[in-house]
Design a protein around this motif. Structure first.
Motif, mmCIF file in Angstrom:
data_model
loop_
_atom_site.group_PDB
_atom_site.id
_atom_site.type_symbol
_atom_site.label_atom_id
_atom_site.label_comp_id
_atom_site.label_asym_id
_atom_site.label_seq_id
_atom_site.Cartn_x
_atom_site.Cartn_y
_atom_site.Cartn_z
ATOM 1 N N PHE A 165 0.829 -1.205 0.000
ATOM 2 C CA PHE A 165 0.000 0.000 0.000
ATOM 3 C C PHE A 165 0.863 1.254 0.000
ATOM 4 C CE2 PHE A 165 -2.176 3.381 2.411
ATOM 5 C CZ PHE A 165 -3.199 3.638 1.519
ATOM 6 N N LYS A 167 3.718 1.734 -1.212
ATOM 7 C CA LYS A 167 4.291 1.945 -2.544
ATOM 8 C C LYS A 167 3.366 2.800 -3.409
ATOM 9 C CE LYS A 167 8.421 0.385 -3.354
ATOM 10 N NZ LYS A 167 9.456 1.383 -3.749
ATOM 11 N N THR A 168 2.050 2.649 -3.221
ATOM 12 C CA THR A 168 1.101 3.453 -3.996
ATOM 13 C C THR A 168 1.143 4.923 -3.582
ATOM 14 O OG1 THR A 168 -0.843 3.190 -2.536
ATOM 15 C CG2 THR A 168 -0.429 1.438 -4.144
ATOM 16 N N LEU A 169 1.730 5.213 -2.426
ATOM 17 C CA LEU A 169 1.893 6.591 -1.950
ATOM 18 C C LEU A 169 3.294 7.120 -2.265
ATOM 19 C CD1 LEU A 169 0.369 6.307 1.673
ATOM 20 C CD2 LEU A 169 -0.833 6.570 -0.496
ATOM 21 N N ASN A 170 4.076 6.328 -3.028
ATOM 22 C CA ASN A 170 5.488 6.633 -3.290
ATOM 23 C C ASN A 170 6.277 6.707 -1.986
ATOM 24 O OD1 ASN A 170 7.501 7.019 -5.324
ATOM 25 N ND2 ASN A 170 7.663 9.169 -4.707
ATOM 26 N N ARG A 232 -0.810 12.387 1.645
ATOM 27 C CA ARG A 232 -0.732 11.301 0.649
ATOM 28 C C ARG A 232 -1.786 10.243 0.916
ATOM 29 N NH1 ARG A 232 5.706 10.243 -0.792
ATOM 30 N NH2 ARG A 232 6.356 12.434 -0.595
ATOM 31 N N GLN A 236 -4.909 9.254 -1.636
ATOM 32 C CA GLN A 236 -5.116 7.886 -2.081
ATOM 33 C C GLN A 236 -6.526 7.424 -1.758
ATOM 34 O OE1 GLN A 236 -3.400 6.116 -3.974
ATOM 35 N NE2 GLN A 236 -4.026 4.008 -3.700
#
Length: 238
Positions: A165, A167-170, A232, A236
């Motif tokens: 998860f 990773k989806t927020l960088n 972030r 998301q």
């Protein structure tokens, strides 16, 4: 639900009884501590960020099959949770070398592990939360073998879910601490919080630290880092 007397006050939270003996209210503070309480300060807005972020992540974990103490968010700083008896083991999962791991073993920060590691520390302020292993935990009767196996399995599952998860927020999930508790029926539930206080979050592109290390290491921009993680997460969610 009516808030009753204060049951406990820790470094970052207060816990209150409610009219339901199986439920508590957790109230998050802006107080910040590091190095076993040797360093103290305040991070403006931290309590609200940690409460709301932890609640969002707990709900996501519940959705993915992890049993947690979360019931409902009452306001920005307070949450209704299932009352648990905390197992006195801090469970630390590490994906990348950082913090005490790097210091203890004389390695640089930022080494990505082939597989995550797990550590236990004995949750005891008087003893400064020493590292222990499963055999010590059993000898001290802190938990049963079955409970330790359950906690380990859940901790690694949490890592898989959170790492993907983030990773989806960088964001790279470097390491984090979990606490578990026993409910009134003996079930093991994920408790405490998941926040920049208990996790190391690094921006995936810049490797900028977005967690309490900014406070620990006097890096500045502490409030901004917490707010950035919240921003972030909310983006998301939308």
């Amino acid at each position: 639900m009516e808030k009753g007397q204060q049951l406990y006050e820790g470094k970052a939270k207060k816990v209150f009884a409610t009219s339901d003996p199986d439920c508590c209210i957790v109230s998050y503070k802006d107080d910040a501590t590091a190095f076993d309480g040797a360093k103290r300060g305040t991070i403006a807005g931290k309590g609200a960020v940690n409460n709301q972020m932890s609640n969002m992540l707990m709900q996501m974990l519940e959705h993915n099959g992890i049993p947690t103490h979360f019931i409902s968010e009452l306001n920005q700083r307070e949450t209704l949770v299932r009352k648990v008896s905390i197992i006195p083991l801090e469970v630390i999962i590490r994906n990348v070398s950082a913090g005490s791991f790097a210091q203890r073993y004389g390695v640089e920060e930022g080494i990505v592990f082939d597989a995550p590691t797990i550590e236990f520390s004995y949750k005891n302020d008087d003893l400064h939360d020493p590292l222990i292993n499963e055999y010590h935990a059993l000898a001290l009767k802190l938990a049963t073998k079955e409970e330790i196996d359950t906690v380990k399995a859940l901790a690694f599952q949490v890592n898989d879910i959170l790492k993907a998860f983030m990773k989806t927020l960088n964001v790279d999930l470097i390491d984090f601490k979990l606490e578990f508790g026993r409910s009134s029926d003996g079930s093991i539930l994920l408790a405490d919080e998941i926040s920049p206080d208990t996790c190391r979050f690094w921006d995936s592109t810049t490797h900028e630290k977005l967690d309490k290390d900014r406070f620990r290491r006097d890096l500045g921009g502490v409030e901004d880092a917490y707010q950035e993680m919240m921003r972030r997460l909310l983006e998301q969610k939308d």
